[in-house]
Enzyme design. Sequence first.
Site, PDB file in Angstrom:
ATOM      1  CG  HIS A  80      -0.512   0.291   2.518  1.00 59.40           C
ATOM      2  ND1 HIS A  80      -0.345   1.563   3.011  1.00 59.40           N
ATOM      3  CD2 HIS A  80      -0.159  -0.538   3.535  1.00 59.40           C
ATOM      4  CE1 HIS A  80       0.067   1.512   4.267  1.00 59.40           C
ATOM      5  NE2 HIS A  80       0.204   0.244   4.615  1.00 59.40           N
ATOM      6  CD  GLU A 126      -3.215  -1.021   5.034  1.00 59.63           C
ATOM      7  OE1 GLU A 126      -3.128  -2.009   5.773  1.00 59.63           O
ATOM      8  OE2 GLU A 126      -2.990   0.145   5.453  1.00 59.63           O
TER       9      GLU A 126
HETATM   10  N1  PHE Z   1      -1.584  -2.950   7.757  1.00 56.97           N
HETATM   11  C1  PHE Z   1      -1.071  -2.300   8.946  1.00 56.97           C
HETATM   12  C2  PHE Z   1      -1.004  -0.829   8.664  1.00 56.97           C
HETATM   13  O1  PHE Z   1      -0.828  -0.395   7.560  1.00 56.97           O
HETATM   14  C3  PHE Z   1       0.288  -2.761   9.304  1.00 56.97           C
HETATM   15  C4  PHE Z   1       0.417  -4.216   9.503  1.00 56.97           C
HETATM   16  C5  PHE Z   1       0.857  -4.996   8.479  1.00 56.97           C
HETATM   17  C6  PHE Z   1       0.125  -4.766  10.710  1.00 56.97           C
HETATM   18  C7  PHE Z   1       1.005  -6.358   8.650  1.00 56.97           C
HETATM   19  C8  PHE Z   1       0.256  -6.108  10.918  1.00 56.97           C
HETATM   20  C9  PHE Z   1       0.692  -6.912   9.878  1.00 56.97           C
HETATM   21  O2  PHE Z   1      -1.100  -0.063   9.555  1.00 56.97           O
HETATM   22 ZN    ZN Z   2      -0.640   1.672   8.671  1.00 55.91          ZN
HETATM   23 ZN    ZN Z   3       0.726  -0.554   6.442  1.00 62.00          ZN
END
Ligand code: PHE
Ligand code: ZN
Ligand code: ZN
Length: 277
Positions: A80, A126
């Site tokens: 993302h 995201e």
């Molecule tokens: N997707 C979360 C974010 O962007 C980060 C994350 C990624 C957390 C993978 C846990 C595992 O904030």
């Molecule tokens: Zn994040």
């Molecule tokens: Zn992230």
Amino acid sequence: TPDIPVANITAHLSQLQSIGPRPSPSTGYISALTYIKGKLDAAGYTTQVQNFTYGGATHQNLIADWPGGPGNQVVMLGSHLDSVSAGPGLNDNGSGSSSMLELALTLAGRNPTLTKHVRFAWWGAEELGLRGSQHYVQTSGVSGIEAYLNFDMTGSPNPGYFVYDDDPQLQRLFNDYYASINVQTEIETAGDGRSDHAPFKNAGVRVGGVFTGAEAIKSAAQAAKWGGTSGQAFDRCYHSACDTYPANVNTTALDRNADAAAYVLWKLAVGGTAADD
Ligand code: PHE
Ligand code: ZN
Ligand code: ZN
């Protein structure tokens, strides 16, 4: 398999740092997308900006296809590109976004014989609930996608080495790479459902990826195997104004994870002749 030049990844991080926060949508997000798209177009990728609406606003994914390989057997890699609005998001997720850009440019430069078609994605929104990846899965579909690899936070300043355990074969490929450089890994447990691999997994696609940790605290045992500071978060600047480059990105972790991504991509999609190694 290629060694992805970390100096090129950090040059992309410097560019993202100069842009500032990239919440989706924003002028910062568009500037970052334009930077990445320009590099991909110049390298020969077929790029597409995919617009979608969420919360009454228009957001954008960037999809880039490397011409070649069988179109019905696709290896897809994604990260993302949006940040939260609180900060510039250089670890979350400038790290994954910049590493995927440099991996894509390396693939173009080497131009190996491909047994699979390779597609990259930079997701919007995201941080608003996996909206960009969800939109892609719902509208473009996952037909022909044999694997989806996700890179979200790959350069945490107090890093751990966490490998997604969703698919045993993909998990093993990442672990093989880490074994080759004598870095121990752990199973990624914090992230289930928390990043852009989730919509793919829910649609039945095999998913994998790596992660260096967010708000969770590094244990003494983890500090013993990985270095860094126990009793402190993997990323103390998670979703904060201090998620900047260079202060909040560990370039050793960044480098290793980009090389791991290259290793797995080559194993999955590149033909076996010596010239392609
Ligand atoms: N997707 C979360 C974010 O962007 C980060 C994350 C990624 C957390 C993978 C846990 C595992 O904030
Ligand atoms: Zn994040
Ligand atoms: Zn992230």
